[in-house]
Scaffold this motif. Structure first.
Motif, PDB file in Angstrom:
ATOM      1  N   VAL A   6       0.845  -1.192   0.000  1.00 43.45           N
ATOM      2  CA  VAL A   6       0.000   0.000   0.000  1.00 43.45           C
ATOM      3  C   VAL A   6       0.882   1.244   0.000  1.00 43.45           C
ATOM      4  O   VAL A   6       1.748   1.402   0.861  1.00 43.45           O
ATOM      5  CB  VAL A   6      -0.934   0.031   1.227  1.00 43.45           C
ATOM      6  N   PHE A  59      -4.309   6.562   0.567  1.00 40.34           N
ATOM      7  CA  PHE A  59      -3.901   5.159   0.608  1.00 40.34           C
ATOM      8  C   PHE A  59      -4.201   4.539  -0.749  1.00 40.34           C
ATOM      9  O   PHE A  59      -5.332   4.602  -1.225  1.00 40.34           O
ATOM     10  CB  PHE A  59      -4.658   4.412   1.710  1.00 40.34           C
ATOM     11  N   PRO A  77      -3.535   0.948  -2.648  1.00 41.24           N
ATOM     12  CA  PRO A  77      -2.982  -0.409  -2.686  1.00 41.24           C
ATOM     13  C   PRO A  77      -2.651  -0.855  -4.103  1.00 41.24           C
ATOM     14  O   PRO A  77      -3.339  -0.504  -5.061  1.00 41.24           O
ATOM     15  CB  PRO A  77      -4.110  -1.266  -2.110  1.00 41.24           C
ATOM     16  N   VAL A 116      -7.457  -2.995   4.064  1.00 35.08           N
ATOM     17  CA  VAL A 116      -6.763  -1.706   4.071  1.00 35.08           C
ATOM     18  C   VAL A 116      -7.439  -0.747   5.047  1.00 35.08           C
ATOM     19  O   VAL A 116      -6.779  -0.089   5.865  1.00 35.08           O
ATOM     20  CB  VAL A 116      -6.710  -1.100   2.651  1.00 35.08           C
TER      21      VAL A 116
END
Length: 289
Positions: free
Chosen positions: A22, A61, A63, A90
């Motif tokens: 991530v 964020f 991923p 996540v």
């Protein structure tokens, strides 16, 4: 336009299937999760231009989907259920109760689906040229289903196409873009690196989402359940997700807004990053998200 690089951190999360990588950036503000596309894509490839813009005001964020980028090795099928679980992992891992989801293509389908099934965790939603809202006529559908199950059609032919730089550039120009791209050489370099690391071919999600008679992932009947503010962004020259499909999807989501970008193809966030970045940033700022 010259951009100052934004520092980011890459965090590896241990999963039973393997390593989930991530990319994170930004220290303050409401969280945003960026979900990239299928095939020869990864978090930084799709979000290279958007990530630093959002990181100035948000915690971001992004991923790498399983079997892409740094999320390798990965054991098991990365189908719709598995990728939905990745999103939940996540959010839980970083303690994110509610987020804005921004998804492209395959990531757009996962963003829409997540907003349907987990409305309590999605504050706002941006779907760019989303998959999961597509249907094909009889005959064409069966051909695509067979293609998804044929190693020759799904792997061998793409490997030949991507063998040279000229082949990669030809593919991105015809399949992903519909006009000039300022950093085309960089795009080709990045795609070639992803091919070198991860190989070529359709993703597990793409292959598993099409059944022999109909799409296994068809979100259209449930789009009316989406309750958060939603923005669709679509290129009017997209040959991967036809604009009419996204227009229809936007009409099904209560109160959704649609931005149709003239002269843009499927990868509109790389073709017209300044325009897309502004749309996303302004949309997320409307309620302080």
């Amino acid at each position: 336009m010259t951009r100052t690089p934004t520092p980011f951190e890459r965090i590896a999360l241990d999963r039973p299937e393997g390593r989930l990588s991530v990319v994170t950036a930004g220290e303050h503000g409401a969280p945003v999760v960026l979900l990239s596309g299928a095939g020869q894509d990864n978090a930084l490839l799709s979000w290279r231009h958007l990530l630093p813009v959002l990181a100035a005001e948000h915690r971001v964020f992004a991923p790498d989907w399983p079997k892409q980028g740094h999320s390798r090795p990965w054991n098991g099928l990365a189908d719709h259920a598995a990728l939905t679980d990745v999103v939940t992992h996540v959010l839980d891992r970083f303690g994110l109760d509610r987020v804005a989801l921004v998804g492209l293509s395959q990531g757009g389908a996962l963003a829409l689906s997540y907003a349907i099934d987990h409305p309590e965790r999605v504050e706002r939603l941006v779907a760019m040229a989303p998959a999961g809202v597509i249907a094909f006529p009889p005959g064409v559908h069966q051909l695509l289903w067979l293609t998804a199950r044929s190693r020759f059609l799904n792997r061998t032919l793409p490997e030949r196409m991507f063998r040279t730089r000229e082949g990669v550039e030809r593919f991105v120009r015809r399949a992903l873009f519909a006009g000039p791209v300022a950093d085309l050489e960089s795009v080709v370099d990045e795609v070639m690196e992803e091919v070198r690391v991860s190989g070529v071919g359709s993703s597990d999600w793409q292959n598993a989402s099409i059944g022999p008679w109909r799409m296994r992932v068809d979100l259209r009947p449930r789009l009316g359940e989406i309750s958060c503010p939603t923005l669709f962004i679509q290129g009017d020259k997209d040959v991967g997700v036809r604009p009419a499909r996204t227009v229809e999807a936007a009409r099904r989501v209560p109160g959704a807004r649609l931005e149709l970008l003239e002269g843009n193809g499927h990868w509109l966030n790389r073709q017209s990053p300044d325009r897309v970045n502004a749309l996303v940033r302004e949309f997320l700022a409307e309620s302080g998200t």
